[in-house]
Design a protein around this motif. Structure first.
Motif, PDB file in Angstrom:
ATOM      1  N   HIS A   1       1.673  21.462 -23.589  1.00 20.20           N
ATOM      2  CA  HIS A   1       0.522  22.361 -23.577  1.00 20.20           C
ATOM      3  C   HIS A   1      -0.722  21.757 -24.200  1.00 20.20           C
ATOM      4  O   HIS A   1      -1.834  22.258 -23.979  1.00 20.20           O
ATOM      5  CB  HIS A   1       0.869  23.655 -24.318  1.00 20.20           C
ATOM      6  N   PHE A   2      -0.549  20.679 -24.999  1.00 19.18           N
ATOM      7  CA  PHE A   2      -1.687  20.078 -25.694  1.00 19.18           C
ATOM      8  C   PHE A   2      -1.332  18.645 -26.052  1.00 19.18           C
ATOM      9  O   PHE A   2      -0.354  18.395 -26.753  1.00 19.18           O
ATOM     10  CB  PHE A   2      -2.008  20.880 -26.966  1.00 19.18           C
ATOM     11  N   THR A   3      -2.135  17.695 -25.577  1.00 18.01           N
ATOM     12  CA  THR A   3      -1.792  16.282 -25.748  1.00 18.01           C
ATOM     13  C   THR A   3      -2.745  15.513 -26.652  1.00 18.01           C
ATOM     14  O   THR A   3      -2.476  14.353 -26.983  1.00 18.01           O
ATOM     15  CB  THR A   3      -1.769  15.573 -24.386  1.00 18.01           C
ATOM     16  N   SER A   4      -3.851  16.111 -27.065  1.00 18.16           N
ATOM     17  CA  SER A   4      -4.914  15.372 -27.753  1.00 18.16           C
ATOM     18  C   SER A   4      -4.655  15.234 -29.249  1.00 18.16           C
ATOM     19  O   SER A   4      -5.445  15.664 -30.095  1.00 18.16           O
ATOM     20  CB  SER A   4      -6.266  16.053 -27.510  1.00 18.16           C
ATOM     21  N   VAL A   5      -3.544  14.588 -29.588  1.00 18.11           N
ATOM     22  CA  VAL A   5      -3.187  14.296 -30.971  1.00 18.11           C
ATOM     23  C   VAL A   5      -2.647  12.878 -31.038  1.00 18.11           C
ATOM     24  O   VAL A   5      -2.207  12.317 -30.035  1.00 18.11           O
ATOM     25  CB  VAL A   5      -2.143  15.298 -31.528  1.00 18.11           C
ATOM     26  N   GLY A   6      -2.647  12.302 -32.231  1.00 16.90           N
ATOM     27  CA  GLY A   6      -2.215  10.923 -32.372  1.00 16.90           C
ATOM     28  C   GLY A   6      -0.731  10.735 -32.552  1.00 16.90           C
ATOM     29  O   GLY A   6      -0.210   9.641 -32.343  1.00 16.90           O
ATOM     30  N   ALA A   7      -0.010  11.808 -32.950  1.00 13.28           N
ATOM     31  CA  ALA A   7       1.426  11.694 -33.204  1.00 13.28           C
ATOM     32  C   ALA A   7       2.151  12.894 -32.601  1.00 13.28           C
ATOM     33  O   ALA A   7       2.696  13.742 -33.321  1.00 13.28           O
ATOM     34  CB  ALA A   7       1.702  11.601 -34.705  1.00 13.28           C
ATOM     35  N   PRO A   8       2.163  12.991 -31.258  1.00 19.02           N
ATOM     36  CA  PRO A   8       2.808  14.149 -30.633  1.00 19.02           C
ATOM     37  C   PRO A   8       4.311  14.146 -30.868  1.00 19.02           C
ATOM     38  O   PRO A   8       4.935  13.087 -31.011  1.00 19.02           O
ATOM     39  CB  PRO A   8       2.472  13.969 -29.148  1.00 19.02           C
ATOM     40  N   ALA A   9       4.889  15.339 -30.915  1.00 18.18           N
ATOM     41  CA  ALA A   9       6.333  15.490 -31.062  1.00 18.18           C
ATOM     42  C   ALA A   9       6.780  16.590 -30.100  1.00 18.18           C
ATOM     43  O   ALA A   9       6.146  17.644 -30.030  1.00 18.18           O
ATOM     44  CB  ALA A   9       6.691  15.860 -32.494  1.00 18.18           C
TER      45      ALA A   9
ATOM     46  N   LEU B   1      -8.819  28.217 -44.184  1.00 14.56           N
ATOM     47  CA  LEU B   1      -8.242  27.730 -42.931  1.00 14.56           C
ATOM     48  C   LEU B   1      -8.663  26.284 -42.730  1.00 14.56           C
ATOM     49  O   LEU B   1      -9.846  25.947 -42.877  1.00 14.56           O
ATOM     50  CB  LEU B   1      -8.730  28.584 -41.756  1.00 14.56           C
ATOM     51  N   GLY B   2      -7.702  25.433 -42.406  1.00 16.59           N
ATOM     52  CA  GLY B   2      -7.997  24.060 -42.030  1.00 16.59           C
ATOM     53  C   GLY B   2      -7.380  23.741 -40.682  1.00 16.59           C
ATOM     54  O   GLY B   2      -6.217  24.106 -40.440  1.00 16.59           O
ATOM     55  N   ILE B   3      -8.133  23.106 -39.807  1.00 11.63           N
ATOM     56  CA  ILE B   3      -7.616  22.682 -38.501  1.00 11.63           C
ATOM     57  C   ILE B   3      -7.893  21.191 -38.370  1.00 11.63           C
ATOM     58  O   ILE B   3      -9.038  20.750 -38.526  1.00 11.63           O
ATOM     59  CB  ILE B   3      -8.252  23.472 -37.345  1.00 11.63           C
ATOM     60  N   THR B   4      -6.863  20.420 -38.060  1.00 16.56           N
ATOM     61  CA  THR B   4      -6.966  18.970 -38.152  1.00 16.56           C
ATOM     62  C   THR B   4      -6.309  18.253 -36.979  1.00 16.56           C
ATOM     63  O   THR B   4      -5.579  18.850 -36.194  1.00 16.56           O
ATOM     64  CB  THR B   4      -6.296  18.475 -39.448  1.00 16.56           C
ATOM     65  N   GLU B   5      -6.586  16.935 -36.923  1.00 14.53           N
ATOM     66  CA  GLU B   5      -5.896  15.972 -36.072  1.00 14.53           C
ATOM     67  C   GLU B   5      -6.165  16.150 -34.573  1.00 14.53           C
ATOM     68  O   GLU B   5      -5.314  15.839 -33.743  1.00 14.53           O
ATOM     69  CB  GLU B   5      -4.376  15.996 -36.339  1.00 14.53           C
ATOM     70  N   TYR B   6      -7.376  16.585 -34.236  1.00 16.51           N
ATOM     71  CA  TYR B   6      -7.759  16.687 -32.824  1.00 16.51           C
ATOM     72  C   TYR B   6      -8.352  15.358 -32.383  1.00 16.51           C
ATOM     73  O   TYR B   6      -9.406  14.940 -32.861  1.00 16.51           O
ATOM     74  CB  TYR B   6      -8.762  17.824 -32.644  1.00 16.51           C
TER      75      TYR B   6
END
Length: 271
Positions: free
Chosen positions: A207-215, A240-245
């Motif tokens: 559903h979402f691929t734009s990360v550096g370390a997908p699992a 709230l923190g949102i990271t790693e995009y």
């Protein structure tokens, strides 16, 4: 109406991802997805040493100290949440529960980390273990941590979770929001306030691929929102923190834009 203060922190040098420089653009895009927020861009230090990362943390601390609105921190890598959470611990003490949505534990130390990258150590640092330059004034009690959706843990992280009473809820545990609500309630005595950290790799790569370390086998975007909504309906959210995009696909931005807006709205609802 809640005043929202958005802190854009384009830190990428504490990431182990080979495409980590994309986090700079990711932070910019994330900050722009918050409707009506007052936006502050924090300049990050160059370099990967603990001392240089501490400079960035100090700049985040200074930026947030002068602002009264609800803090939304947009990374950048997970290390950007070091100071916002440390500030929440100083303010709320053992009332604070840190709800950490992440595919990984981020509970390594410099001695146990396979990569040596701080973004995999930030939560452990908050508990008082790690690089001396990056340890908070007031430590976070590990029992006040709820790991949600973590499915790629190193052996040392799993050992720390077991030994220190960290509540670890796997993706399969989160089918019903009540399980998460119970975990949050049990993580603190009495009245609870919650800081929500979201590493976007908690989402399923289908559903979402734009990360550096997908699992694999993560949450769907709608599941993530439902879980945060359930917590916000029960407890006050204080940050709230949102990271790693790491933007790499237009479809992911289309998914993320309404999700981020809804998450911020949910976390800032009157309580």
């Amino acid at each position: 109406m809640t005043v929202i203060s958005v802190f854009e922190v384009p830190q990428w040098r504490s990431s182990s991802s080979r495409t980590a420089e994309r986090l700079v653009k990711g932070a910019d895009l994330l900050a722009g997805m918050v409707p009506g927020g007052d936006r502050v861009r924090v300049e990050v230090a160059e370099g990967t040493s603990p001392a240089e990362l501490a400079v960035t943390a100090s700049r985040v601390r200074a930026a947030q100290a002068g602002v009264q609105g609800f803090p939304v921190t947009m990374g950048g890598d997970c290390g950007v949440d070091l100071e916002p959470i440390a500030a929440a611990v100083r303010r709320y003490g053992d009332r604070l529960v840190v709800l950490w949505f992440d595919a990984h534990g981020d509970l390594n130390t410099p001695d146990t980390s396979p990569s040596g990258a701080f973004h995999g150590m930030v939560l452990r640092a908050l508990t008082g273990e790690g690089h001396p330059e990056l340890l908070p004034e007031v430590r976070l009690n590990p029992r006040r941590i709820v790991l949600a959706g973590s499915r790629d843990l190193d052996a040392a992280e799993a050992e720390f979770i077991e030994e220190h009473g960290v509540r670890h809820l796997r993706v399969e545990d989160l089918v019903e929001p009540d399980v998460l609500l119970d975990g949050v309630a049990r993580a603190a005595d009495g009245e609870v306030v919650v800081y929500v950290h979201i590493d976007l790799d908690v989402l399923d790569p289908e559903h979402f691929t734009s990360v550096g370390a997908p699992a694999p086998d993560g949450l769907r975007p709608d599941q993530l929102l439902t879980l945060v909504e359930a917590v916000a309906d029960r407890h006050e959210i204080v940050g709230l923190g949102i990271t790693e995009y790491e933007p790499n696909a237009p479809a992911d931005q289309t998914t993320l834009t309404p999700l981020v807006s809804a998450l911020v709205k949910t976390c800032t609802q009157p309580h």
